[in-house]
Design an enzyme around this catalytic site. Structure first.
Site, PDB file in Angstrom:
ATOM      1  N   GLU A 262      92.273   4.815  57.169  1.00  0.00           N
ATOM      2  CA  GLU A 262      91.133   5.264  57.987  1.00  0.00           C
ATOM      3  C   GLU A 262      91.239   6.784  57.995  1.00  0.00           C
ATOM      4  OE1 GLU A 262      91.280   3.428  61.832  1.00  0.00           O
ATOM      5  OE2 GLU A 262      90.898   1.458  61.018  1.00  0.00           O
TER       6      GLU A 262
ATOM      7  N   LYS B 107     105.112   5.002  62.674  1.00  0.00           N
ATOM      8  CA  LYS B 107     105.502   6.422  62.578  1.00  0.00           C
ATOM      9  C   LYS B 107     104.367   7.244  63.185  1.00  0.00           C
ATOM     10  CE  LYS B 107     105.343  10.032  60.606  1.00  0.00           C
ATOM     11  NZ  LYS B 107     104.917  11.297  61.279  1.00  0.00           N
TER      12      LYS B 107
ATOM     13  N   CYS C  39      87.501  11.802  64.579  1.00  0.00           N
ATOM     14  CA  CYS C  39      87.109  11.520  63.195  1.00  0.00           C
ATOM     15  C   CYS C  39      85.665  11.037  63.099  1.00  0.00           C
ATOM     16  CB  CYS C  39      88.041  10.470  62.607  1.00  0.00           C
ATOM     17  SG  CYS C  39      88.118   8.964  63.592  1.00  0.00           S
TER      18      CYS C  39
HETATM   19  P1  NAD Z   1      97.624  13.858  58.547  1.00  0.00           P
HETATM   20  O1  NAD Z   1      97.127  13.125  57.372  1.00  0.00           O
HETATM   21  O2  NAD Z   1      98.153  15.228  58.358  1.00  0.00           O
HETATM   22  O3  NAD Z   1      98.787  13.052  59.254  1.00  0.00           O
HETATM   23  C1  NAD Z   1      98.606  11.728  59.710  1.00  0.00           C
HETATM   24  C2  NAD Z   1      99.941  11.039  59.767  1.00  0.00           C
HETATM   25  O4  NAD Z   1     100.442  10.914  58.442  1.00  0.00           O
HETATM   26  C3  NAD Z   1     101.015  11.777  60.554  1.00  0.00           C
HETATM   27  O5  NAD Z   1     101.810  10.828  61.235  1.00  0.00           O
HETATM   28  C4  NAD Z   1     101.819  12.459  59.473  1.00  0.00           C
HETATM   29  O6  NAD Z   1     103.138  12.693  59.866  1.00  0.00           O
HETATM   30  C5  NAD Z   1     101.745  11.432  58.376  1.00  0.00           C
HETATM   31  N1  NAD Z   1     101.923  11.935  57.012  1.00  0.00           N
HETATM   32  C6  NAD Z   1     101.484  13.102  56.498  1.00  0.00           C
HETATM   33  N2  NAD Z   1     101.828  13.196  55.201  1.00  0.00           N
HETATM   34  C7  NAD Z   1     102.498  12.069  54.891  1.00  0.00           C
HETATM   35  C8  NAD Z   1     103.102  11.571  53.696  1.00  0.00           C
HETATM   36  N3  NAD Z   1     103.092  12.271  52.559  1.00  0.00           N
HETATM   37  N4  NAD Z   1     103.685  10.363  53.732  1.00  0.00           N
HETATM   38  C9  NAD Z   1     103.691   9.635  54.863  1.00  0.00           C
HETATM   39  N5  NAD Z   1     103.157  10.059  56.019  1.00  0.00           N
HETATM   40  C10 NAD Z   1     102.546  11.260  56.037  1.00  0.00           C
HETATM   41  O7  NAD Z   1      96.429  13.804  59.604  1.00  0.00           O
HETATM   42  P2  NAD Z   1      96.382  14.454  61.034  1.00  0.00           P
HETATM   43  O8  NAD Z   1      96.168  15.922  60.861  1.00  0.00           O
HETATM   44  O9  NAD Z   1      97.512  13.952  61.850  1.00  0.00           O
HETATM   45  O10 NAD Z   1      95.054  13.783  61.619  1.00  0.00           O
HETATM   46  C11 NAD Z   1      93.785  14.299  61.425  1.00  0.00           C
HETATM   47  C12 NAD Z   1      93.046  13.515  60.367  1.00  0.00           C
HETATM   48  O11 NAD Z   1      93.022  12.136  60.721  1.00  0.00           O
HETATM   49  C13 NAD Z   1      91.580  13.927  60.276  1.00  0.00           C
HETATM   50  O12 NAD Z   1      91.186  13.949  58.936  1.00  0.00           O
HETATM   51  C14 NAD Z   1      90.870  12.811  61.020  1.00  0.00           C
HETATM   52  O13 NAD Z   1      89.507  12.642  60.705  1.00  0.00           O
HETATM   53  C15 NAD Z   1      91.688  11.639  60.635  1.00  0.00           C
HETATM   54  N6  NAD Z   1      91.481  10.518  61.556  1.00  0.00           N
HETATM   55  C16 NAD Z   1      90.804   9.413  61.117  1.00  0.00           C
HETATM   56  C17 NAD Z   1      90.559   8.357  61.976  1.00  0.00           C
HETATM   57  C18 NAD Z   1      89.806   7.130  61.519  1.00  0.00           C
HETATM   58  O14 NAD Z   1      89.863   6.126  62.204  1.00  0.00           O
HETATM   59  N7  NAD Z   1      89.122   7.166  60.392  1.00  0.00           N
HETATM   60  C19 NAD Z   1      91.014   8.411  63.288  1.00  0.00           C
HETATM   61  C20 NAD Z   1      91.685   9.550  63.712  1.00  0.00           C
HETATM   62  C21 NAD Z   1      91.923  10.596  62.828  1.00  0.00           C
END
Ligand code: NAD
Length: 491
Positions: A263, A188, A296
């Site tokens: 992550e 997803k 990140c």
């Molecule tokens: P997000 O958590 O808003 O969304 C990430 C994904 O989760 C999206 O596909 C979203 O649709 C899905 N999602 C959101 N709520 C959900 C739920 N309740 N159930 C199931 N799926 C759900 O994050 P974002 O804004 O897309 O990304 C930014 C964040 O990701 C930042 O905090 C960044 O640091 C982190 N990030 C971490 C890494 C790592 O490897 N540690 C890498 C890239 C980004």
């Protein structure tokens, strides 16, 4: 509820000259939804596409397809699966230009980085895990009068949820170990940048992956994402994104007693000691604005030894002045726009709250046209400031000084995050001491973002749970079984 009707061909939109599929890819067929969501380009905020908006029905269909495909995919064994994954990697390598163009239009990463580096890393992810899984399927040894064997059993259908930054690379990074280990996958992608993953589905089909092995379901996290992770037939949940979403997803996984890996966000320190190569350190510090800080792993808290404060800042300012904000398709651009108007507003609100709280805006602190935000440096009034303690995920760095190693470590470890750290020093002893003491999943010394795909990857604190990378990820997607046979008891 209307029945979902699979089709051999998807609805498409022309994006950057590429006909991108807009439907879900489930069980080797394209499935539309009654509703669609808008995807805009961060470059000019134009409407790129209207993508299928999945819900509970689409989630159930995709998990059923992954479940149906699982026994045959698991039975192929690591070598059989490796052949498929290398073909998928070939297909990605042959299609770098199209993938890069679409990803650039969709999330505005610099086109040149995508073409030369990021998309190829997607292929490398599949190759690397295909080979690793072949090398380590089983381990055996002798101990305590018994012959012991550890067998990796593919766990079952896995749900993989990815964020909007580096969507293609991160989706391949997460689906590669799952597929190599013998799991089937429902991916997803994030709703702000779902298009390159739609192409990944198409490439998987072209590369001959059996139907149902890799499914891509599009939609909103709280809708189709939540339905996927709640499905009791799912055996693994792997997530990259924010700590807030991870908490909800982790609860769903826990209800089904399903292993979950996350992550998550970061607030990494970039620590510069007085003995460091200050030119290199300042250059790397200014490089934390790359991708508009939507990384990140970025070292967003600059911690500089007091004695080199002015020398460092002078070099840092010179490096920041060399940045060019612009269109990511233009080779001269070094900083691309932020992903979405809502994200720009979020970044701006962080800076305005910092200003109101009495933190000093040293650089930037304003919008810079379109979805750009100016590279911003903030000297906080205290280490407790929100701007120090919370991930902004934008082009905003903080600046603090320290007197000695002990204070550097104390500041470095003073947030709830623990994803990464960067240290600049020319002393091996110091590199070792600080490297050991910084609380993070990875610490780089005099470099940044160099990744060995066999090394463990993940965060501590609210930066993550579990580890990916190398055998660590293969273990996650496997059920490990030990067999012990008493010496001399079998012929
Ligand atoms: P997000 O958590 O808003 O969304 C990430 C994904 O989760 C999206 O596909 C979203 O649709 C899905 N999602 C959101 N709520 C959900 C739920 N309740 N159930 C199931 N799926 C759900 O994050 P974002 O804004 O897309 O990304 C930014 C964040 O990701 C930042 O905090 C960044 O640091 C982190 N990030 C971490 C890494 C790592 O490897 N540690 C890498 C890239 C980004």
């Amino acid at each position: 509820m209307t029945a979902l009707a699979p089709s051999a061909t998807p609805t498409r939109a022309e994006v950057a000259g590429v006909a991108v599929p807009l439907d879900h890819f489930i069980g080797g067929e394209w499935v539309a939804s009654a509703e669609r969501f808008d995807v805009i380009s961060p470059i000019d905020q134009s409407l790129l596409a209207q993508v299928a908006r999945g819900g509970a029905q689409e989630a159930a269909l995709a998990v059923a397809a992954a479940r149906a495909a699982f026994p045959a995919w698991a039975a192929l064994g690591p070598a059989g699966r490796a052949a498929h994954l290398h073909r998928l990697a070939d297909a990605i390598e042959a299609d770098v230009e199209r993938l890069a163009a679409v990803e650039c239009a969709d999330m505005a990463m610099l086109l040149e980085s995508l073409r030369l580096r990021v998309i190829a890393r997607g292929a490398a992810n599949y190759r690397s895990y295909a080979d690793l899984a072949v090398q380590y399927e089983e381990r055996d040894w002798h101990s305590k009068g018994t012959w012991n064997r550890v067998q990796r059993m593919p766990a079952g259908p896995a749900v993989v949820i990815t964020p909007w930054n580096a969507p293609f690379m991160l989706s391949t990074w997460k689906t590669a170990p799952a597929l190599a280990a013998g799991c089937t996958v429902v991916l997803k992608p994030a709703e702000w940048s779902p298009l390159a993953c739609a192409l990944l589905a198409e490439l998987a089909a072209e590369a001959g992956l059996p139907a149902g092995v890799l499914n891509v379901v599009q939609g909103i996290g709280e809708e189709v994402g939540a339905a996927l992770v709640a499905d009791p037939e799912v055996r693994r949940v792997s997530f990259t994104g924010s700590p807030a979403a991870a908490r909800q997803i982790g609860v769903s996984a826990a209800r089904n007693l399903v292993p979950f890996t996350g992550e998550l966000g970061g607030k990494g320190p970039l620590i510069v000691f007085a003995d460091a190569d200050l030119d290199a350190a300042a250059k790397k510090a200014a490089g934390q604005y790359d991708d508009s800080g939507q990384v990140c792993l970025a070292g967003t808290r600059l911690l500089v030894q007091e004695s080199v404060r002015e020398a460092f800042l002078e070099k840092f300012h010179a490096q920041v002045r060399a940045h060019v904000l612009g269109d990511p398709r233009d080779g001269a651009t070094t900083i691309s726009p932020l992903i979405h108007p809502e994200h720009l507003a979020r970044v701006e609100a962080f800076v305005e709250r910092a200003r109101a709280a009495g933190d000093t805006i040293v650089l930037g602190g304003e919008r810079a046209g379109g979805l750009h935000y100016a590279p911003t440096l903030i000297e906080p009034a205290s280490n407790d400031a929100e701007i120090v303690q919370q991930e902004v995920f934008g082009p905003v760095l903080t600046f603090q000084t320290f007197a000695d190693e002990a204070e550097a470590v104390e500041l470095a470890n003073s947030t709830a995050y623990g994803l990464s750290g960067i240290v600049y020093t020319t002393s091996m002893g110091r590199a070792d001491r600080i490297g050991r003491q910084v609380r993070a999943g990875i610490v780089w010394v005099n470099t940044f973002l160099v990744r060995d795909l066999t090394a463990p990857f993940g965060g501590v604190g609210i930066s993550g749970i579990g580890r990916e990378g190398g055998d660590y990820a293969l273990d996650f997607y496997s059920d490990l079984k030990t067999l012990q046979i008493l010496d001399g008891s079998v012929g």
